[in-house]
Every structure is written in C-alpha cells, then in structure tokens.
Design a protein around this motif. Structure first.
Motif, PDB file in Angstrom:
ATOM      1  N   ARG A 159       0.830  -1.206   0.000  1.00  0.00           N
ATOM      2  CA  ARG A 159       0.000   0.000   0.000  1.00  0.00           C
ATOM      3  C   ARG A 159       0.867   1.259   0.000  1.00  0.00           C
ATOM      4  O   ARG A 159       0.576   2.231  -0.708  1.00  0.00           O
ATOM      5  N   ALA A 160       1.944   1.245   0.806  1.00  0.00           N
ATOM      6  CA  ALA A 160       2.811   2.423   0.868  1.00  0.00           C
ATOM      7  C   ALA A 160       3.521   2.662  -0.458  1.00  0.00           C
ATOM      8  O   ALA A 160       3.796   3.802  -0.831  1.00  0.00           O
ATOM      9  N   LEU A 161       3.832   1.587  -1.182  1.00  0.00           N
ATOM     10  CA  LEU A 161       4.556   1.717  -2.455  1.00  0.00           C
ATOM     11  C   LEU A 161       3.635   1.996  -3.644  1.00  0.00           C
ATOM     12  O   LEU A 161       4.106   2.423  -4.698  1.00  0.00           O
ATOM     13  N   ALA A 162       2.348   1.734  -3.486  1.00  0.00           N
ATOM     14  CA  ALA A 162       1.433   1.819  -4.621  1.00  0.00           C
ATOM     15  C   ALA A 162       1.477   3.168  -5.351  1.00  0.00           C
ATOM     16  O   ALA A 162       1.507   3.192  -6.585  1.00  0.00           O
ATOM     17  N   PRO A 163       1.511   4.311  -4.651  1.00  0.00           N
ATOM     18  CA  PRO A 163       1.552   5.602  -5.372  1.00  0.00           C
ATOM     19  C   PRO A 163       2.923   5.958  -5.930  1.00  0.00           C
ATOM     20  O   PRO A 163       3.107   7.072  -6.408  1.00  0.00           O
ATOM     21  N   ARG A 164       3.870   5.030  -5.846  1.00  0.00           N
ATOM     22  CA  ARG A 164       5.255   5.257  -6.281  1.00  0.00           C
ATOM     23  C   ARG A 164       5.892   6.465  -5.580  1.00  0.00           C
ATOM     24  O   ARG A 164       6.322   7.431  -6.222  1.00  0.00           O
ATOM     25  N   PRO A 165       5.974   6.431  -4.256  1.00  0.00           N
ATOM     26  CA  PRO A 165       6.597   7.549  -3.534  1.00  0.00           C
ATOM     27  C   PRO A 165       8.085   7.618  -3.834  1.00  0.00           C
ATOM     28  O   PRO A 165       8.742   6.590  -4.047  1.00  0.00           O
ATOM     29  N   ARG A 166       8.596   8.821  -3.834  1.00  0.00           N
ATOM     30  CA  ARG A 166      10.040   8.977  -4.037  1.00  0.00           C
ATOM     31  C   ARG A 166      10.815   8.663  -2.765  1.00  0.00           C
ATOM     32  O   ARG A 166      11.996   8.312  -2.817  1.00  0.00           O
ATOM     33  N   ILE A 167      10.146   8.796  -1.619  1.00  0.00           N
ATOM     34  CA  ILE A 167      10.791   8.586  -0.313  1.00  0.00           C
ATOM     35  C   ILE A 167       9.876   7.705   0.534  1.00  0.00           C
ATOM     36  O   ILE A 167       8.646   7.878   0.508  1.00  0.00           O
ATOM     37  N   MET A 168      10.473   6.774   1.269  1.00  0.00           N
ATOM     38  CA  MET A 168       9.717   5.953   2.212  1.00  0.00           C
ATOM     39  C   MET A 168      10.253   6.204   3.611  1.00  0.00           C
ATOM     40  O   MET A 168      11.456   6.057   3.865  1.00  0.00           O
ATOM     41  N   LEU A 169       9.359   6.586   4.519  1.00  0.00           N
ATOM     42  CA  LEU A 169       9.692   6.772   5.925  1.00  0.00           C
ATOM     43  C   LEU A 169       9.145   5.579   6.698  1.00  0.00           C
ATOM     44  O   LEU A 169       7.954   5.270   6.605  1.00  0.00           O
ATOM     45  N   MET A 170      10.014   4.930   7.470  1.00  0.00           N
ATOM     46  CA  MET A 170       9.634   3.698   8.163  1.00  0.00           C
ATOM     47  C   MET A 170       9.973   3.829   9.645  1.00  0.00           C
ATOM     48  O   MET A 170      11.135   4.022   9.995  1.00  0.00           O
ATOM     49  N   ASP A 171       8.951   3.747  10.489  1.00  0.00           N
ATOM     50  CA  ASP A 171       9.139   3.922  11.934  1.00  0.00           C
ATOM     51  C   ASP A 171       8.968   2.575  12.630  1.00  0.00           C
ATOM     52  O   ASP A 171       7.847   2.134  12.880  1.00  0.00           O
ATOM     53  N   GLU A 172      10.083   1.920  12.934  1.00  0.00           N
ATOM     54  CA  GLU A 172      10.091   0.619  13.617  1.00  0.00           C
ATOM     55  C   GLU A 172       9.087  -0.350  12.984  1.00  0.00           C
ATOM     56  O   GLU A 172       8.293  -0.986  13.685  1.00  0.00           O
ATOM     57  N   PRO A 173       9.102  -0.518  11.647  1.00  0.00           N
ATOM     58  CA  PRO A 173       8.026  -1.284  10.999  1.00  0.00           C
ATOM     59  C   PRO A 173       8.075  -2.787  11.266  1.00  0.00           C
ATOM     60  O   PRO A 173       7.086  -3.480  11.032  1.00  0.00           O
ATOM     61  N   PHE A 174       9.210  -3.302  11.756  1.00  0.00           N
ATOM     62  CA  PHE A 174       9.337  -4.744  11.932  1.00  0.00           C
ATOM     63  C   PHE A 174       9.296  -5.186  13.391  1.00  0.00           C
ATOM     64  O   PHE A 174       9.381  -6.373  13.684  1.00  0.00           O
ATOM     65  N   SER A 175       9.165  -4.231  14.298  1.00  0.00           N
ATOM     66  CA  SER A 175       9.273  -4.580  15.716  1.00  0.00           C
ATOM     67  C   SER A 175       8.087  -5.401  16.211  1.00  0.00           C
ATOM     68  O   SER A 175       8.180  -6.065  17.238  1.00  0.00           O
ATOM     69  N   GLY A 176       6.968  -5.377  15.475  1.00  0.00           N
ATOM     70  CA  GLY A 176       5.824  -6.174  15.883  1.00  0.00           C
ATOM     71  C   GLY A 176       5.872  -7.609  15.411  1.00  0.00           C
ATOM     72  O   GLY A 176       4.978  -8.397  15.734  1.00  0.00           O
ATOM     73  N   LEU A 177       6.890  -7.969  14.645  1.00  0.00           N
ATOM     74  CA  LEU A 177       7.015  -9.325  14.115  1.00  0.00           C
ATOM     75  C   LEU A 177       7.890 -10.169  15.017  1.00  0.00           C
ATOM     76  O   LEU A 177       8.832  -9.673  15.627  1.00  0.00           O
ATOM     77  N   ASP A 178       7.599 -11.467  15.061  1.00  0.00           N
ATOM     78  CA  ASP A 178       8.459 -12.328  15.873  1.00  0.00           C
ATOM     79  C   ASP A 178       9.773 -12.577  15.142  1.00  0.00           C
ATOM     80  O   ASP A 178       9.907 -12.349  13.937  1.00  0.00           O
ATOM     81  N   ASN A 179      10.775 -13.038  15.882  1.00  0.00           N
ATOM     82  CA  ASN A 179      12.129 -13.159  15.348  1.00  0.00           C
ATOM     83  C   ASN A 179      12.218 -14.098  14.157  1.00  0.00           C
ATOM     84  O   ASN A 179      13.071 -13.928  13.288  1.00  0.00           O
ATOM     85  N   ARG A 180      11.344 -15.094  14.110  1.00  0.00           N
ATOM     86  CA  ARG A 180      11.410 -16.048  12.999  1.00  0.00           C
ATOM     87  C   ARG A 180      11.105 -15.371  11.670  1.00  0.00           C
ATOM     88  O   ARG A 180      11.681 -15.708  10.639  1.00  0.00           O
ATOM     89  N   LEU A 181      10.170 -14.424  11.697  1.00  0.00           N
ATOM     90  CA  LEU A 181       9.744 -13.770  10.465  1.00  0.00           C
ATOM     91  C   LEU A 181      10.574 -12.544  10.115  1.00  0.00           C
ATOM     92  O   LEU A 181      10.695 -12.180   8.953  1.00  0.00           O
TER      93      LEU A 181
END
Length: 367
Positions: A159-181
């Motif tokens: 969804r974030a990439l769909a409009p083809r943004p020139r810049i992506m800002l990511m705030d701790e996007p993976f911290s909710g995932l368990d270590n395996r994933l």
C-alpha cells in the motif's frame, strides 16, 4: 510565502535532504539542529534510544509536525521551511509504521489501492503487480484479519509503495514481528524498495537491525545526530564511550595520562591528544578479548599487538547458543570483565586464566 528559495542542482541533489531541523516541545529541544541526506535507492537508518528524537524527525519530514527552524528538500526542491509548506499528501512520501494501520473493513486489494489515482483498470493492474512482488496475489480478495502478522506487514508495504513515492519513511516497521519472520520480511522489503529506487529513512532503536539494513547510519542522542557514516565506520570508529556501548557490551579500564601514555594491567596504551593528568577510559568489546591458560602461575609473554596479559579468575560462564559468555573477576582491581567466545567454552568458576586485549580494538576516551 518564501517560495523563492533557490533549488539545489537537481542533477546532483539527494532525493531527501534535511538542513538544520530544530523542534521543541514546551521549550524542550526534541530535535536539535539535525541535518542529513538520503540518495535514491539508499537506506539510511536513524538509530538511537527511545526518546532521542527519531520519530519526531520522521513526522517533520512527513509533514505531520512542524519544525521551529530548518528546511527540507526533495530532489533539490524546497518542500518545507518555517513559512513555506507543501501539504503532506503532495510530498510523494510513503509511510510505514509498526502497527500496519490497515483498514479492517477493506479487502487486501482495496487496502493497497487506497489513495491511488487513475481508472479502475489502472488501479487493479498496480495492485496486482505489487501483490505479486510481495507474494500475496492469492490473498487479493481476503481481509486483514485473515492474514498473519507478516502478511499484513507486506500488505502495508504494498500500500505504501502503490503511489510510487520517491521517499519511504519507516518507523520501527518490523518490531511487531516475531524473530522467525523478521529477518526474511526485512530482506524482502529492502529488495522491493531498492527495485523501486525509493530513498528510505528507517527509524530503529535496534543496532543489529540498522547494521543489517542500512547503507548509512545516523546515530542520534538527545535530539542530535552525534555520528553519521557507513555501518562499518560507525561501529569501528565510535565518537565516544556511549557510541561503543550502544552497539554492544563494553569493558572499561581506567587510567591517567603521563607522557602521552597510560599504564594499565594490560600494559601501556597510547593516548595522543590527551594532556598529562587527564583521566581516560580504555574501552573494548567482549568479543575482542583473548583468553590464555595459566602456565604454573604465568601467562603469555607481552607482545606489541596484544600488550601485557592480566590475571583473572572465572566468575561464571554461560552458553548463549551462538557464543559463550565468560565473566572474569580481574585480580588488579576486582572488576568484572566480560569475554565472548564464538563456540562452546565453559571453564569452571574459580579457574585462573589470563586476558589480553589487541590494541587495534581498543578506544581511548576522556573519563
């Protein structure tokens, strides 16, 4: 409005540049004179402890917060200062957060298409393209609650990439995932962002994540960027003791400078630039300590590269799965020094051993 600001030369301009950003809440500086650049296709990590100003910096770039001073440029064009401000929805900046923020009442396809412009067929084509890239095309008509956490994260990325943004800002996007994933999702995300030639600014408080993902690291503390550079350089050339300690455990030996040298139980250390009488700390990481066995009360002979061996007694040893951690009580001052060994090494408590520290892995800082 200050719309007459001179643009940078776009052929050499970074995709994102922030200059001297300052922001205070209740007269307390939260972001203090922060400047950095991110090139297209580059991943830069804002790394630092909670409360150091990382997320506020991201919100200022996104247009959610307003700075008190400083400027923001995208591809050499001013998008925000303290007077002129491009609205957030026109900045061509994508956002990803820890909580994914998917719409529960919309299908996967409608979540990805949200905010897209164009005909129905054009939107569907873009959605299909991105879901194929994140290996979720089979879930196009499912709803978020029917997906796992890792799958929801990939929908949020699409969804974030769909409009083809020139810049992506990511705030701790993976911290909710368990270590395996986490590792797999991170690698897939980076690959897709680089394929899209997107400039990425990622906020994290995890040094391992920054080292794994970043082309450049900006280490923040107290609202300021205290060090910037490639991960290897930030790790091996830290600016102070706290910078060393942020990436790993540290051992510390103290001493006083005399004649550009400091005497320690590990031998002498050079202290260029520190005047006589300065109290300094010799800082080194546990993985760089060398262990030798006791030879009838003696240790290994001194060498120029490893200095003098210091006598120590094993306090305790633990196997951590990928390495062993051994804690030693030093004979010279009773302090505890930690040593890690990349194998199974579990000497019994009370055993006498000798420790040496390679000079090339030591840092000298004022106390």
């Amino acid at each position: 409005m200050n719309t007459s600001a001179q643009p940078l030369h776009t052929e050499t301009a970074p995709r994102l540049e922030i200059r001297n950003i300052h922001c205070s809440f209740d007269d307390r500086p939260v972001v203090d004179n922060v400047s950095l650049t991110v090139q297209a296709g580059q991943v830069t990590c804002l790394l630092g402890p909670s409360g150091c100003g990382k997320s506020t910096t991201l919100r200022i770039i996104a247009g959610v917060e307003m700075q008190d001073a400083g400027e923001i440029y995208v591809d050499g064009k001013l998008i925000c200062d303290t007077v002129y401000r491009v609205p957030p929805e026109r900045r061509e900046i994508g956002l990803m957060f820890q909580d994914f923020a998917l719409f529960p009442h919309l299908s996967v396809a409608d979540n990805v298409a949200f905010g897209l412009k164009g005909t129905r067929a054009e939107k569907r084509a873009r959605v299909t393209e991105l879901l194929e890239k994140v290996s979720l095309s089979q879930y196009i008509d499912e709803f978020p609650h029917q997906l796992s956490g890792g799958e929801q994260q990939r929908v949020a990325l699409a969804r974030a990439l769909a409009p083809r943004p020139r810049i992506m800002l990511m705030d701790e996007p993976f911290s909710g995932l368990d270590n395996r994933l986490r590792d797999g999702i991170r690698d897939e995300t980076l690959s897709l962002l680089k394929d899209e030639d997107t400039a990425v600014l990622l906020v994290t408080h995890e040094p391992e994540e920054a080292m794994r993902m970043a082309d450049q690291i900006a280490l923040m503390r107290g609202g300021r960027i205290i060090q910037q550079g490639a991960p290897y350089n930030v790790y091996t050339n830290p600016v102070d003791r706290a910078a060393v300690a942020f990436f790993s455990d540290v051992n510390v030996v103290k001493g006083t400078v005399q004649g550009a040298l400091v005497d320690t139980p590990f031998g002498q250390f050079l202290t260029p630039g520190h005047p006589d009488g300065t109290e300094v700390e010799i800082v080194f990481r546990p993985q760089h300590v060398r262990i030798d066995f006791d030879r009838n009360g003696s240790g290994p002979l001194p060498t120029p590269t490893h200095g003098v061996a210091a006598r120590a007694t094993v306090e305790r040893a633990r196997f951590l799965g990928h390495e062993s951690l051994v804690e030693f009580r030093m004979e010279f001052d009773g302090s505890i020094q930690k040593v890690t060994v990349p194998s199974v090494f579990l000497p019994e408590a009370g055993r006498v051993m000798w420790l040496t520290v390679p000079r090339r892995h030591c840092f000298v800082f004022p106390k």
